[in-house]
Write a protein that holds these residues in place. Structure first.
Motif, short mmCIF file in Angstrom:
data_model
loop_
_atom_site.label_atom_id
_atom_site.label_comp_id
_atom_site.label_asym_id
_atom_site.label_seq_id
_atom_site.Cartn_x
_atom_site.Cartn_y
_atom_site.Cartn_z
N VAL A 227 77.44 5.48 6.50
CA VAL A 227 77.12 6.37 7.63
C VAL A 227 76.25 7.54 7.18
N LEU A 228 76.26 7.83 5.88
CA LEU A 228 75.44 8.92 5.36
C LEU A 228 73.96 8.71 5.64
N GLU A 229 73.54 7.46 5.81
CA GLU A 229 72.15 7.16 6.12
C GLU A 229 71.72 7.77 7.46
N TYR A 230 72.70 7.95 8.36
CA TYR A 230 72.40 8.42 9.71
C TYR A 230 72.93 9.82 10.01
N VAL A 231 73.60 10.44 9.05
CA VAL A 231 74.37 11.64 9.38
C VAL A 231 73.52 12.75 9.99
N ASN A 232 72.26 12.84 9.62
CA ASN A 232 71.42 13.89 10.18
C ASN A 232 70.96 13.59 11.61
N GLN A 233 71.19 12.37 12.09
CA GLN A 233 70.88 12.02 13.48
C GLN A 233 72.11 12.13 14.38
N LEU A 234 73.28 12.42 13.80
CA LEU A 234 74.52 12.42 14.56
C LEU A 234 74.91 13.81 15.02
N LYS A 235 75.25 13.92 16.29
CA LYS A 235 75.80 15.18 16.81
C LYS A 235 77.25 15.34 16.38
N TYR A 236 77.99 14.23 16.40
CA TYR A 236 79.40 14.24 15.97
C TYR A 236 79.52 13.50 14.66
#
Length: 265
Positions: A227-236
């Motif tokens: 999930v770290l690959e997307y963490v900067n795109q996640l609001k939550y």
């Protein structure tokens, strides 16, 4: 990188918290799978959880047709398909459509038209192989699309009155308001009311899992390491993160939960 600091390692969650867990609501692709496949270790973990009376509910973006076959043969307590669009109860019961669709043929035609409009701006996008087996949403392959292109696709869908999300596999054109959390909360309310929020852990790895990380609904959530690959795109963000990625991360969570039961007993 500062946004990663809110992610606690799974090892930091208390055994008391994990010993309360009775239901795992989990994504599938990139969360239960490893390189797109189920491993013997994952299937053993599911069997071990079932033996301990820990229920597993799959919450995936995969199609209704695909999930129907899978949920019938895996040791799970049901499955949700199409990012909260449908619920397949345990056994071979008829699926429940969670997103009201008065006219299915008209709904599919509107989705097809929306996809064709997207193709005029992104001619490279291709309908997913499983799209013909879908009911509530429309999918195309995410491979080759940059983050800025995904954002443009999201904006275009919103302008045409649709929602949009994506995973590590597919992009989804979907009814606005349809997401995994909305569907899961409905299933919990109507079919699994015996579980409190403290007894549920939600698990995921991709942007289409983001709603499962919203802590006012799901205080105990876990992201497998990818999930770290997307963490900067996640609001939550998930409350906790595993050390291992993909299905090995789920097995790590399973191991912690089962150990906590032995400690508390």
């Amino acid at each position: 990188m500062s946004r990663h600091l809110s992610l606690l390692a799974l090892s930091e969650v208390s055994s008391t918290c994990l010993s309360n867990i009775r239901l795992i609501a989990t994504d599938m692709d990139g969360t239960l799978t490893r390189r797109g496949k189920f491993t013997p270790a994952l299937l053993q973990a599911l069997e071990d959880l079932a033996a301990a009376d820990i229920k597993v509910l799959i919450v995936t973006g995969r199609s209704a047709g695909w999930v129907s076959g899978l949920s019938a043969i895996m040791p799970v307590a049901g499955a949700m398909a199409e990012n909260g669009g449908l619920y397949f109860p345990p056994g071979n019961q008829k699926p429940v459509v969670l997103t009201p669709i008065p006219d299915l043929a008209q709904h599919r035609q509107h989705l097809a038209t929306t996809f064709e409009n997207l193709q005029t701006k992104f001619p490279q996008i291709q309908e997913s192989a499983d799209n013909r087996f879908r009911i509530t949403d429309w999918t195309f392959d995410v491979a080759g699309l940059r983050q800025d292109e995904l954002q443009t696709l999201d904006n275009l869908c919103q302008q045409m009155g649709w929602g949009f999300t994506y995973s590590n596999v597919q992009c989804h054109i979907k009814p606005q308001g349809q997401d995994k959390a909305v569907g899961l909360l409905q299933v919990l309310r109507e079919y699994l009311p015996q579980y409190s929020s403290e007894q549920i852990v939600t698990v995921g790895d991709s942007p289409n899992d983001e709603s499962l990380f919203e802590r006012r609904y799901f205080p105990v959530s876990v992201g497998v390491a990818n999930v770290l690959e997307y963490v900067n795109q996640l609001k939550y963000h998930p409350a906790y993160i595993t050390t291992a990625a993909e299905g090995e991360g789920f097995c790590e969570l399973s191991s912690y939960i089962l150990k906590s039961l032995h400690i508390s007993s």
